[in-house]
Design a protein around this motif. Structure first.
Motif, PDB file in Angstrom:
ATOM      1  N   ASN A 197       0.777  -1.176  -0.034  1.00 57.81           N
ATOM      2  CA  ASN A 197       0.024  -0.010   0.037  1.00 57.81           C
ATOM      3  C   ASN A 197       0.787   1.482   0.068  1.00 57.81           C
ATOM      4  OD1 ASN A 197      -2.354  -1.453  -0.072  1.00 57.81           O
ATOM      5  ND2 ASN A 197      -2.778  -1.326   2.273  1.00 57.81           N
ATOM      6  N   ASN A 198       1.770   1.260  -0.885  1.00 59.12           N
ATOM      7  CA  ASN A 198       2.764   2.572  -1.054  1.00 59.12           C
ATOM      8  C   ASN A 198       3.415   2.617   0.299  1.00 59.12           C
ATOM      9  OD1 ASN A 198       2.324   2.566  -3.660  1.00 59.12           O
ATOM     10  ND2 ASN A 198       0.434   3.788  -3.250  1.00 59.12           N
ATOM     11  N   ASN A 199       3.657   1.800   1.365  1.00 60.30           N
ATOM     12  CA  ASN A 199       4.432   2.040   2.444  1.00 60.30           C
ATOM     13  C   ASN A 199       5.573   0.825   2.687  1.00 60.30           C
ATOM     14  OD1 ASN A 199       5.016   3.371   4.790  1.00 60.30           O
ATOM     15  ND2 ASN A 199       3.370   2.708   6.161  1.00 60.30           N
ATOM     16  N   LEU A 200       6.430   1.138   3.368  1.00 59.90           N
ATOM     17  CA  LEU A 200       7.528   0.329   3.524  1.00 59.90           C
ATOM     18  C   LEU A 200       7.385  -0.307   5.070  1.00 59.90           C
ATOM     19  CD1 LEU A 200      10.729   2.114   2.173  1.00 59.90           C
ATOM     20  CD2 LEU A 200       9.387   0.099   1.072  1.00 59.90           C
ATOM     21  N   TYR A 201       7.519  -1.559   5.083  1.00 64.73           N
ATOM     22  CA  TYR A 201       7.440  -2.528   6.322  1.00 64.73           C
ATOM     23  C   TYR A 201       8.717  -3.450   6.415  1.00 64.73           C
ATOM     24  CZ  TYR A 201       2.475  -1.005   6.318  1.00 64.73           C
ATOM     25  OH  TYR A 201       1.578  -0.278   6.262  1.00 64.73           O
ATOM     26  N   TYR A 202       9.114  -3.438   7.683  1.00 61.27           N
ATOM     27  CA  TYR A 202      10.146  -4.346   7.963  1.00 61.27           C
ATOM     28  C   TYR A 202       9.480  -5.865   8.563  1.00 61.27           C
ATOM     29  CZ  TYR A 202      14.126  -6.539  10.594  1.00 61.27           C
ATOM     30  OH  TYR A 202      14.975  -7.530  10.865  1.00 61.27           O
ATOM     31  N   ILE A 203       9.618  -6.917   8.020  1.00 55.20           N
ATOM     32  CA  ILE A 203       8.945  -8.065   8.582  1.00 55.20           C
ATOM     33  C   ILE A 203       9.938  -8.632   9.577  1.00 55.20           C
ATOM     34  CG2 ILE A 203       8.361 -10.226   7.640  1.00 55.20           C
ATOM     35  CD1 ILE A 203       7.173  -8.106   6.261  1.00 55.20           C
ATOM     36  N   GLY A 252       1.925  -7.866  -0.801  1.00 53.51           N
ATOM     37  CA  GLY A 252       3.094  -6.921  -0.739  1.00 53.51           C
ATOM     38  C   GLY A 252       4.189  -7.374  -1.586  1.00 53.51           C
ATOM     39  N   GLU A 253       5.212  -6.390  -2.080  1.00 56.22           N
ATOM     40  CA  GLU A 253       6.171  -6.652  -2.898  1.00 56.22           C
ATOM     41  C   GLU A 253       7.572  -6.773  -2.081  1.00 56.22           C
ATOM     42  OE1 GLU A 253       6.419  -4.090  -6.114  1.00 56.22           O
ATOM     43  OE2 GLU A 253       4.463  -4.536  -7.058  1.00 56.22           O
ATOM     44  N   ARG A 254       8.384  -7.610  -2.446  1.00 55.71           N
ATOM     45  CA  ARG A 254       9.733  -7.838  -1.673  1.00 55.71           C
ATOM     46  C   ARG A 254      10.449  -6.662  -2.284  1.00 55.71           C
ATOM     47  NH1 ARG A 254      12.938 -13.590  -1.701  1.00 55.71           N
ATOM     48  NH2 ARG A 254      13.793 -13.317   0.334  1.00 55.71           N
ATOM     49  N   TYR A 255      10.904  -5.646  -1.285  1.00 56.71           N
ATOM     50  CA  TYR A 255      11.586  -4.465  -1.702  1.00 56.71           C
ATOM     51  C   TYR A 255      12.918  -4.614  -1.608  1.00 56.71           C
ATOM     52  CZ  TYR A 255      12.681   0.453  -1.652  1.00 56.71           C
ATOM     53  OH  TYR A 255      13.148   1.667  -1.912  1.00 56.71           O
ATOM     54  N   LEU A 256      13.085  -5.166  -0.415  1.00 52.44           N
ATOM     55  CA  LEU A 256      14.838  -5.381   0.035  1.00 52.44           C
ATOM     56  C   LEU A 256      15.176  -6.642   0.804  1.00 52.44           C
ATOM     57  CD1 LEU A 256      17.737  -3.583  -0.226  1.00 52.44           C
ATOM     58  CD2 LEU A 256      17.044  -2.905   2.045  1.00 52.44           C
ATOM     59  N   LEU A 257      15.879  -7.373   0.285  1.00 53.16           N
ATOM     60  CA  LEU A 257      16.240  -8.584   0.972  1.00 53.16           C
ATOM     61  C   LEU A 257      16.915  -8.367   2.166  1.00 53.16           C
ATOM     62  CD1 LEU A 257      17.602 -11.019  -1.930  1.00 53.16           C
ATOM     63  CD2 LEU A 257      15.203 -10.494  -0.943  1.00 53.16           C
ATOM     64  N   LYS A 258      16.827  -9.478   3.129  1.00 57.76           N
ATOM     65  CA  LYS A 258      17.501  -9.248   4.603  1.00 57.76           C
ATOM     66  C   LYS A 258      19.136  -9.065   4.335  1.00 57.76           C
ATOM     67  CE  LYS A 258      18.356 -11.743   8.991  1.00 57.76           C
ATOM     68  NZ  LYS A 258      17.897 -12.960   9.687  1.00 57.76           N
ATOM     69  N   SER A 259      19.582  -9.820   3.476  1.00 63.51           N
ATOM     70  CA  SER A 259      20.958  -9.533   3.161  1.00 63.51           C
ATOM     71  C   SER A 259      21.607  -8.381   2.610  1.00 63.51           C
ATOM     72  CB  SER A 259      21.296 -11.015   2.416  1.00 63.51           C
ATOM     73  OG  SER A 259      20.837 -10.722   0.929  1.00 63.51           O
ATOM     74  N   LYS A 260      20.574  -7.570   2.142  1.00 63.43           N
ATOM     75  CA  LYS A 260      20.865  -6.455   1.560  1.00 63.43           C
ATOM     76  C   LYS A 260      20.971  -4.968   2.411  1.00 63.43           C
ATOM     77  CE  LYS A 260      21.575  -8.126  -2.703  1.00 63.43           C
ATOM     78  NZ  LYS A 260      23.009  -8.383  -3.061  1.00 63.43           N
ATOM     79  N   LEU A 261      20.307  -5.271   3.623  1.00 59.20           N
ATOM     80  CA  LEU A 261      20.435  -4.191   4.749  1.00 59.20           C
ATOM     81  C   LEU A 261      21.726  -3.797   4.998  1.00 59.20           C
ATOM     82  CD1 LEU A 261      17.888  -5.514   7.145  1.00 59.20           C
ATOM     83  CD2 LEU A 261      17.427  -3.826   5.616  1.00 59.20           C
ATOM     84  N   GLU A 262      21.853  -2.353   5.158  1.00 61.20           N
ATOM     85  CA  GLU A 262      23.160  -1.979   5.417  1.00 61.20           C
ATOM     86  C   GLU A 262      23.474  -1.741   7.046  1.00 61.20           C
ATOM     87  OE1 GLU A 262      23.885   1.846   3.161  1.00 61.20           O
ATOM     88  OE2 GLU A 262      21.975   1.293   2.316  1.00 61.20           O
ATOM     89  N   LYS A 263      24.755  -1.658   7.476  1.00 59.41           N
ATOM     90  CA  LYS A 263      24.983  -1.529   8.748  1.00 59.41           C
ATOM     91  C   LYS A 263      25.431  -0.293   9.244  1.00 59.41           C
ATOM     92  CE  LYS A 263      25.804  -6.322   9.960  1.00 59.41           C
ATOM     93  NZ  LYS A 263      24.816  -6.419  10.842  1.00 59.41           N
ATOM     94  N   PHE A 264      24.850   0.305  10.611  1.00 61.78           N
ATOM     95  CA  PHE A 264      25.326   1.411  10.926  1.00 61.78           C
ATOM     96  C   PHE A 264      25.603   1.424  12.466  1.00 61.78           C
ATOM     97  CE2 PHE A 264      22.122   2.248   7.472  1.00 61.78           C
ATOM     98  CZ  PHE A 264      22.562   3.209   6.738  1.00 61.78           C
ATOM     99  N   ILE A 265      26.322   2.462  13.051  1.00 58.75           N
ATOM    100  CA  ILE A 265      26.612   2.474  14.281  1.00 58.75           C
ATOM    101  C   ILE A 265      26.299   3.654  14.884  1.00 58.75           C
ATOM    102  CG2 ILE A 265      29.022   3.350  13.952  1.00 58.75           C
ATOM    103  CD1 ILE A 265      30.203   1.315  15.906  1.00 58.75           C
TER     104      ILE A 265
END
Length: 376
Positions: free
Chosen positions: A265-271, A300-313
């Motif tokens: 629905n045009n919104n981003l969600y983290y599973i 819902g459409e798969r927008y970003l795979l878990k493995s593609k998440l970036e890391k921050f500190i």
């Protein structure tokens, strides 16, 4: 004093060889080239049941499944190694099929690669440990058990598909394990399972019990959050002259996994998690955790795979803002704390996952357990 003469290879001219290093006047390399230790006599053929993965031998069909196919196939090929290869004396050989393509691809191709590893001593002098790559031919057939499937028996078809993606090897293994364990618990001597017809996009099982089929469907719903649809049709079978029912169950696996980011629905969600028919998500816009029913969010459409998440500190925490740094680019960002209420119990040095979309930065909740969940 007797003078020792060094010899040479009559083929390549290599010099400085002792008597023990020559074989019929040849150095070891030339001797092996003219007298191979392993010679392929004929291409192996694997006769495979396209319904249940049973392998045909000279005497019978050997039952296999997704979990033990390669183990049993390797064993059968090694038992017949002398049929396919001429192997030199004092040389041992082992055949291993290439497992990289996976079972799904196996039924789509007519060959499969394998390696034969051979080792031993030549003339009790040279140690050999080498590998050759060959291919075996795949011939698809139907085993006797599958041919014995009786059409007059009431039957159920379970078709499992994945929405907008392929079914993974781990999912296939888990589903087959579930079928086997359930069949053992069911303990019905009349239960039979033709399993499975495979492709990259679907699994098809046929079972003799409607109750068993529904039980399997409910387990898949619980484990994978699958969406289930069933239909029943009544048919007259000429042989029995009685009306019996066929059950078709369509099981749709969700297009995403825990840890993925989806667009719905045009919104981003983290599973966050999937259990039974509930999907817990973090809503990046509302900065809160929400619960959806599987049938709601399956589109819902798969927008970003878990493995593609970036890391921050987290590099600094001030009264009104947080400073974070991208661990890949070392770029820093300042974020107002009031805009990130989900970042609780964080400290300097805390690592956190997230991603960027244009000018927007999205951070995954660091702690989600015990948070309030809103139903949608």
């Amino acid at each position: 004093m007797t003078k020792k003469y060094k010899r040479f290879c009559i083929n390549c001219g290599k010099t400085g060889l002792s008597k023990e290093e020559l074989f019929e006047g040849l150095c070891f390399d030339c001797y092996q080239e003219k007298n191979p230790l392993i010679i392929l006599k004929k291409q192996p053929i694997i006769h495979l049941c396209k319904n249940c993965l049973a392998i045909k031998t000279k005497k019978d069909w050997i039952n296999t499944d997704q979990l033990n196919f390669y183990e049993k196939a390797d064993k059968l090929l090694n038992e017949d190694a002398q049929t396919y290869f001429k192997i030199a004396p004092d040389i041992t050989a082992e055949i291993r099929l290439d497992k990289s393509s996976g079972i799904q691809d196996l039924l789509q191709h007519n060959t499969i690669n394998f390696e034969i590893n051979y080792n031993g001593k030549v003339h009790n002098l040279f140690e050999i440990n080498e590998i050759q790559i060959h291919s075996a031919k795949i011939k698809l057939d139907i085993c006797e058990n599958c041919k014995g499937y009786k059409s007059e028996v009431s039957k159920s078809k379970i078709r499992i598909i994945a929405k907008k993606r392929n079914i993974t090897e781990s999912e296939i293994e888990e589903i087959i394990r579930l079928f086997k364990n359930s069949a053992n618990i069911y303990k019905d001597p009349n239960l039979y399972i033709l399993s499975p017809i495979l492709s990259k996009t679907e699994l098809i099982f046929r079972v003799s019990s409607i109750d068993f089929a529904r039980n399997i469907a409910n387990q898949l719903k619980s484990k994978f959050g699958a969406v289930i649809r069933e239909s029943i049709k009544f048919v007259d079978r000429e042989k029995s002259k009685t009306k019996k029912q066929d059950l078709n169950i369509l099981i749709r696996l969700l297009p995403f996994f825990p840890g993925d980011v989806i667009k719905y629905n045009n919104n981003l969600y983290y599973i966050i998690s999937i259990h039974e028919n509930n999907v817990n998500c973090f809503d990046f816009k509302a900065k809160e955790i929400k619960k959806f029913k599987s049938k709601q969010i399956i589109n819902g459409e798969r927008y970003l795979l878990k493995s593609k998440l970036e890391k921050f500190i987290i590099t600094a925490i001030y009264k009104d803002e947080i400073q974070i740094m991208d661990l890949k680019t070392y770029q820093t960002f300042e974020i107002e704390i009031k805009n990130q209420p989900h970042l609780i119990k964080i400290n300097e040095g805390t690592e956190i996952n997230g991603f960027r979309e244009g000018e927007n930065l999205y951070l995954i909740p660091f702690i989600i357990e015990g948070s309030d969940v809103k139903n949608e």
